[in-house]
Each structure stands twice: as structure tokens, then as C-alpha cells.
Design a protein around this motif. Sequence first.
Motif, mmCIF file in Angstrom:
data_model
loop_
_atom_site.group_PDB
_atom_site.id
_atom_site.type_symbol
_atom_site.label_atom_id
_atom_site.label_comp_id
_atom_site.label_asym_id
_atom_site.label_seq_id
_atom_site.Cartn_x
_atom_site.Cartn_y
_atom_site.Cartn_z
ATOM 1 N N ALA A 118 -37.233 -67.527 27.886
ATOM 2 C CA ALA A 118 -35.936 -68.551 27.679
ATOM 3 C C ALA A 118 -36.444 -69.038 26.734
ATOM 4 C CB ALA A 118 -34.965 -68.879 28.897
ATOM 5 N N CYS A 119 -35.584 -69.573 25.310
ATOM 6 C CA CYS A 119 -35.415 -70.605 24.569
ATOM 7 C C CYS A 119 -35.554 -71.700 25.700
ATOM 8 C CB CYS A 119 -34.625 -69.987 23.538
ATOM 9 S SG CYS A 119 -34.950 -71.696 22.323
ATOM 10 N N THR A 120 -36.745 -72.419 26.335
ATOM 11 C CA THR A 120 -36.443 -73.927 26.204
ATOM 12 C C THR A 120 -38.298 -74.397 24.986
ATOM 13 O OG1 THR A 120 -38.416 -73.312 27.968
ATOM 14 C CG2 THR A 120 -36.197 -72.846 28.568
ATOM 15 N N ARG A 121 -38.130 -76.159 25.601
ATOM 16 C CA ARG A 121 -39.300 -76.723 25.305
ATOM 17 C C ARG A 121 -40.841 -76.500 25.439
ATOM 18 N NH1 ARG A 121 -38.747 -81.456 22.303
ATOM 19 N NH2 ARG A 121 -36.551 -82.132 22.835
ATOM 20 N N GLU A 122 -41.343 -76.122 26.432
ATOM 21 C CA GLU A 122 -41.731 -75.817 27.025
ATOM 22 C C GLU A 122 -42.585 -73.991 26.063
ATOM 23 O OE1 GLU A 122 -44.396 -74.527 31.289
ATOM 24 O OE2 GLU A 122 -42.022 -74.479 31.316
ATOM 25 N N ASN A 123 -41.774 -73.155 26.114
ATOM 26 C CA ASN A 123 -42.040 -72.060 25.649
ATOM 27 C C ASN A 123 -42.536 -72.201 24.070
ATOM 28 O OD1 ASN A 123 -41.467 -70.601 28.134
ATOM 29 N ND2 ASN A 123 -40.065 -70.593 28.193
ATOM 30 N N GLY A 136 -55.814 -67.794 12.088
ATOM 31 C CA GLY A 136 -56.025 -66.477 10.762
ATOM 32 C C GLY A 136 -55.671 -64.977 11.181
ATOM 33 N N TYR A 137 -54.328 -65.020 11.610
ATOM 34 C CA TYR A 137 -53.953 -64.006 11.901
ATOM 35 C C TYR A 137 -52.810 -63.171 11.517
ATOM 36 C CZ TYR A 137 -59.031 -63.290 13.816
ATOM 37 O OH TYR A 137 -60.280 -63.219 14.017
ATOM 38 N N PRO A 138 -52.258 -61.759 10.582
ATOM 39 C CA PRO A 138 -50.571 -62.175 10.640
ATOM 40 C C PRO A 138 -50.189 -62.177 12.292
ATOM 41 C CG PRO A 138 -52.603 -59.424 10.284
ATOM 42 C CD PRO A 138 -53.028 -61.064 10.343
ATOM 43 N N PHE A 139 -49.332 -62.007 12.211
ATOM 44 C CA PHE A 139 -48.608 -62.677 13.687
ATOM 45 C C PHE A 139 -47.185 -62.222 13.575
ATOM 46 C CE2 PHE A 139 -47.375 -65.512 17.045
ATOM 47 C CZ PHE A 139 -48.705 -65.378 18.097
ATOM 48 N N ALA A 140 -46.905 -61.464 15.010
ATOM 49 C CA ALA A 140 -45.175 -61.534 14.837
ATOM 50 C C ALA A 140 -44.690 -61.419 16.086
ATOM 51 C CB ALA A 140 -45.038 -59.719 14.406
ATOM 52 N N VAL A 141 -43.097 -62.163 16.187
ATOM 53 C CA VAL A 141 -43.353 -62.254 17.431
ATOM 54 C C VAL A 141 -42.010 -62.047 17.830
ATOM 55 C CG1 VAL A 141 -42.030 -64.506 18.539
ATOM 56 C CG2 VAL A 141 -44.137 -64.555 17.169
ATOM 57 N N GLU A 142 -41.544 -61.192 18.734
ATOM 58 C CA GLU A 142 -40.820 -60.309 20.016
ATOM 59 C C GLU A 142 -40.437 -60.854 20.672
ATOM 60 O OE1 GLU A 142 -39.382 -56.105 21.705
ATOM 61 O OE2 GLU A 142 -41.026 -56.215 20.608
ATOM 62 N N PHE A 143 -38.735 -61.681 20.730
ATOM 63 C CA PHE A 143 -38.177 -62.192 22.450
ATOM 64 C C PHE A 143 -37.233 -61.250 22.501
ATOM 65 C CE2 PHE A 143 -38.677 -66.113 18.918
ATOM 66 C CZ PHE A 143 -39.565 -66.530 19.870
ATOM 67 N N ARG A 144 -37.347 -61.521 23.523
ATOM 68 C CA ARG A 144 -36.372 -60.227 24.597
ATOM 69 C C ARG A 144 -35.860 -60.987 25.427
ATOM 70 N NH1 ARG A 144 -41.330 -57.052 27.308
ATOM 71 N NH2 ARG A 144 -39.400 -55.194 27.713
ATOM 72 N N HIS A 145 -35.339 -62.429 25.718
ATOM 73 C CA HIS A 145 -34.897 -63.216 25.986
ATOM 74 C C HIS A 145 -33.243 -63.834 24.908
ATOM 75 C CE1 HIS A 145 -32.705 -66.005 28.821
ATOM 76 N NE2 HIS A 145 -33.479 -65.587 29.828
ATOM 77 N N ARG A 146 -32.068 -63.019 25.366
ATOM 78 C CA ARG A 146 -31.084 -63.339 24.739
ATOM 79 C C ARG A 146 -31.270 -64.858 24.037
ATOM 80 N NH1 ARG A 146 -26.372 -60.682 23.280
ATOM 81 N NH2 ARG A 146 -27.474 -58.229 24.972
ATOM 82 N N SER A 147 -31.106 -65.812 25.055
ATOM 83 C CA SER A 147 -31.410 -67.235 24.787
ATOM 84 C C SER A 147 -31.680 -67.411 22.980
ATOM 85 C CB SER A 147 -31.605 -68.445 25.396
ATOM 86 O OG SER A 147 -32.855 -67.806 25.913
ATOM 87 N N TRP A 148 -32.449 -66.822 23.108
ATOM 88 C CA TRP A 148 -33.037 -67.449 21.452
ATOM 89 C C TRP A 148 -31.857 -66.870 20.243
ATOM 90 C CZ3 TRP A 148 -38.163 -69.692 21.098
ATOM 91 C CH2 TRP A 148 -38.279 -69.696 22.424
ATOM 92 N N GLY A 179 -32.031 -60.165 29.651
ATOM 93 C CA GLY A 179 -32.688 -59.703 29.090
ATOM 94 C C GLY A 179 -33.545 -58.624 28.228
ATOM 95 N N CYS A 180 -32.487 -58.895 26.779
ATOM 96 C CA CYS A 180 -32.177 -57.935 25.401
ATOM 97 C C CYS A 180 -31.802 -58.994 24.899
ATOM 98 C CB CYS A 180 -31.341 -57.388 25.735
ATOM 99 S SG CYS A 180 -29.657 -57.890 26.302
ATOM 100 N N VAL A 181 -32.237 -58.292 23.569
ATOM 101 C CA VAL A 181 -31.861 -59.542 21.993
ATOM 102 C C VAL A 181 -30.942 -58.628 21.519
ATOM 103 C CG1 VAL A 181 -33.770 -61.126 22.232
ATOM 104 C CG2 VAL A 181 -33.489 -59.069 20.990
ATOM 105 N N PRO A 182 -30.108 -59.398 20.972
ATOM 106 C CA PRO A 182 -29.250 -58.030 20.025
ATOM 107 C C PRO A 182 -29.941 -58.190 18.605
ATOM 108 C CG PRO A 182 -28.734 -60.946 19.232
ATOM 109 C CD PRO A 182 -29.192 -60.915 21.159
ATOM 110 N N ILE A 183 -28.658 -57.820 17.906
ATOM 111 C CA ILE A 183 -29.638 -56.824 16.565
ATOM 112 C C ILE A 183 -30.197 -58.157 15.948
ATOM 113 C CG2 ILE A 183 -29.182 -55.749 14.362
ATOM 114 C CD1 ILE A 183 -28.250 -53.008 16.299
ATOM 115 N N VAL A 184 -30.697 -59.016 14.734
ATOM 116 C CA VAL A 184 -30.676 -59.831 14.077
ATOM 117 C C VAL A 184 -31.792 -59.270 12.703
ATOM 118 C CG1 VAL A 184 -31.222 -62.237 14.020
ATOM 119 C CG2 VAL A 184 -30.905 -61.692 15.712
#
Length: 283
Positions: A118-123, A136-148, A179-184
Motif C-alpha cells: 500500500a501507499c505508506t511512508r515505509e513503502n 543505472g538502469y531503466p526502471f518501471a514501476v507497477e503498483f497493484r494496491h489501489r491506495s497509490w 488489490g488492483c489499480v484503476p486505469i491511469v
Amino acid sequence: MSTIQIGVCGWGDQHELYKQGVKNRDKLSVYASHFPIVEVDSSFYAILPQRNYEAWVRDTPDRFGFIVKAYQAMTGHQRGDAHADRRALFRQFAESIQPLVEAGKLKTLLFQYPPWFACTRENVQYVQACRQALSGYPFAVEFRHRSWFDDKYRERTLDFLRQLEATHVVCDEPQVGDGCVPIVTAVAQTTLSLVRFHGRNRAGWRDPGEGQNWRDVRYLYRYSEEELAEWVPRIRQIAKEADEVCILFNNNSGGDAAANAKQFSDMLGVRPSGLNPQQMELF
């Protein structure tokens, strides 16, 4: 002009692409005669030896690209602290992918964080640490918790990814619980946008059923032409903002990913070039 590339997640199970008798070791060569990119899923389950990547470099044409999924112990899927020395873990992972880097075939690393992340300070701090470890590498992030992507965090999440120089992974998936994210469809990194189609199997997304393999059920879905048509203007808009758009179909369970990927390519007017010759299927 933006480049749009379309492929699928993993090449081993795309049975409709292979003639009977094609050996496993030849499947990537055949796959690369159909699509210009692929997601490496096996890297999620283990840090692979360099020889795997060396073979994949040889089996694919010069302009072919790999999206490499980060090992699960690096993304928090393994609960607890199974790997206390995380610096060593990230270093081993980086060493393993060097053949792709040296060949210029690494599109990006894909850090798909788990549904409970989830979207927390620790995470937030952990994502920062991951990015720093692989700066040094291209980096992609996929969140799966809706809170983000709740209303109060959505823009902050996107700004956070921009600060990290990370690609925001746009997802199409069932809208079921947290446990899913909307289309953004926002673009966080103008060099690359990554879009992943997981299917819309609402019933199987959270509960595959007793005795069922969750992967077999969760990604069992065939997109209709109408559903894909919803995405044509979205991809066009993304392509105005990003230099390259990579689109991956993950609806693999029923053999639907490759068919939907080719269908969507036709709808977008995307004609990949630089592929392996089709006669590779004969070997």
C-alpha cells in the motif's frame, strides 16, 4: 514520432505461434518472428544465470527488446526477510542481466509490487531504495494496491515516479477490491511508457476457486474488439507524450495474449519491422 511496440508476457506458452514439434529452445526465435518485444517472467521466480540471457540475445534480432521482471524477493512478494543482504541480492540481479544491457536489448526492468504493498511512508522509502540500487538502469514501476491512485495520492504518486525517473506502468485489469489499480494513462517518464493488459476476469482475479491454479484462472480472458477499441485513443494520447510505448498482453491462460496482441496491432496500424524471418519456424 513515437514508436509503439506490442508483445506478450512470456513466450513459452504462446502455443498458437508454434508449429507442432517446435522445441522449447527454439520458441523464442519463432516468437521473435511475430513480435518485437517480450516480457521475461522467469526472472520473477529466480535470479537467472547469465547464460540464459546470452542465449536469448543470440536468438533474437538486433532491434528486439526485453522487459525484465524483477525477482520477487526484491519486490516484497516474499513476506518476511528471507534475504537479509539485499544489496547483494540487487547486485546479483544486475550482474545476471548484463548480456541484455551489453547487447542494447534491455527495454526496462519491471518492478511489480504486490497487491498488499500500500501507499505508506515505509513503502515509498522502499521504492526509492530499489531505484537507488539500480540507478543505472531503466526502471518501471507497477503498483497493484489501489491506495497509490486514490484521489488524494494520485498526482503525488506520479510526481514521485517522475522524481525517480521511473516509468509508470499503465494497467488494464479487473476492478475488484484494493488489490488492483484503476486505469491511469499518465506518462511519468517521456522516454518510455509501458502498458500491460491483464484481462478483466473479475471472478478469478481474487478467488480462483478451490483446487485451481491462481495463474490459470486469473489471466483467463479474451479481450473483445470493443474493449480494445477503448484503448486506441488512450494509446494515441500516450504516444504523443512518450518517445516509445511498449504494450504487453498478460492474458495468457487460455492462449489469448498473442491473438489479442496481433488484433490490437492491426487496430493501431502498427507494423513491426526487424523481426526474425518467418521461416525460422521450420527448424
